[in-house]
Design a protein around this motif. Sequence first.
Motif, PDB file in Angstrom:
ATOM      1  N   CYS B   5       1.166  -1.347   0.308  1.00 10.46           N
ATOM      2  CA  CYS B   5      -0.064   0.382  -0.043  1.00 10.46           C
ATOM      3  C   CYS B   5       0.968   1.384  -0.371  1.00 10.46           C
ATOM      4  O   CYS B   5       2.188   1.347   0.892  1.00 10.46           O
ATOM      5  N   LEU B   7       0.245   4.338   1.307  1.00  6.41           N
ATOM      6  CA  LEU B   7       0.689   4.880   2.702  1.00  6.41           C
ATOM      7  C   LEU B   7       0.697   3.454   3.242  1.00  6.41           C
ATOM      8  O   LEU B   7       2.104   3.989   4.418  1.00  6.41           O
ATOM      9  N   CYS B   8       0.480   2.690   4.220  1.00  9.69           N
ATOM     10  CA  CYS B   8       0.645   1.953   5.342  1.00  9.69           C
ATOM     11  C   CYS B   8       2.020   1.127   4.689  1.00  9.69           C
ATOM     12  O   CYS B   8       2.378   0.322   6.087  1.00  9.69           O
ATOM     13  N   HIS B  57      -8.229  -1.542   0.636  1.00  9.54           N
ATOM     14  CA  HIS B  57      -7.112  -1.057   2.404  1.00  9.54           C
ATOM     15  C   HIS B  57      -8.151  -1.210   3.114  1.00  9.54           C
ATOM     16  O   HIS B  57      -8.382  -0.461   3.500  1.00  9.54           O
ATOM     17  N   CYS B  61      -5.498   1.670   5.222  1.00 11.76           N
ATOM     18  CA  CYS B  61      -5.973   2.515   5.762  1.00 11.76           C
ATOM     19  C   CYS B  61      -6.863   3.251   5.225  1.00 11.76           C
ATOM     20  O   CYS B  61      -7.852   4.951   4.565  1.00 11.76           O
TER      21      CYS B  61
HETATM   22 ZN   LIG Z   1      -3.112   1.226   2.704  1.00 12.60          ZN
END
Ligand SMILES: [Zn+2]
Lengths: 178, 90
Positions: B5, B7-8, B57, B61
């Motif tokens: 991901c 972001l994650c 996700h 997130c």
């Molecule tokens: Zn994420």
Amino acid sequence: MPKLIAKTPLSGLWPVTHRDLSLSEVALDRITSVAPFRGQEKALAKALKPLGLAFLAPNSFAEKAGVRLVWTGRDQAFLINAVLETPAAALTDQSDGWACLRLEGAGAADVLMRLYPLDLRAQVFAPGQAARAGLNHMASVLMRTETAFELLVFRSMARTAWAEIAEAMQHVAARRAL
Amino acid sequence: MRLTCPLCGPRDRREFHYLGAEEYLRRPAAEAASAAWDDYLHNRDNPAGETRDLWYHEAGCGQWLLVTRDTVSHDIRKVELVATLKGGAK
Ligand SMILES: [Zn+2]
């Protein structure tokens, strides 16, 4: 009006201890979701300044004088134990929606790695890091402090999270006793 | 299977919910010809090789991701946030 006595999500449960591991509840005063409006990042930074905090990069949290800000998603963070007033962000009271659990002691990462599909060893997931991730089937916000893991789960799942972590603690403690 | 991901970071497959083909990002206008709606809703390629699809996700997130992957080698080539794609939701 009569004064009602608020119960914490895990009230009535004693901390659980297995060998060096200990699980307990953290009672939080207040949780506010902070989602900056587009183009308002500077104004939000100004509003956070008196708290000694700044908006966060993903997967991290910061704490100052008992007030914590933790990243919880794209353009979103939770402010814990402080009041914020600003038109720069959407502010939503989340206080009664979450339960906070603390797991500490040698082997805490091993316990949580049984439940989270994450590498939580200290060299990978260091103090100050946070993650939105699934604790088994439950949504959660996981944080590592200098001394412990602290995690938020939905209040409705507090006791399930508690029971599952307690069971994993028992298994890890049993292995360490061999 | 793991997806990284944006972001994650790298996450296990069980944190994600699969929606379907990238075509879902290109919704026809309401008055578009029924053939366009037919394509949008029903007609899909089934490539041996590179494919692009949408994943959510869910346990992380909460972002929609556009994943480019290979159905032959199982390679994950690219994972992008739908929200920051050109013309994506803001
Ligand atoms: Zn994420």
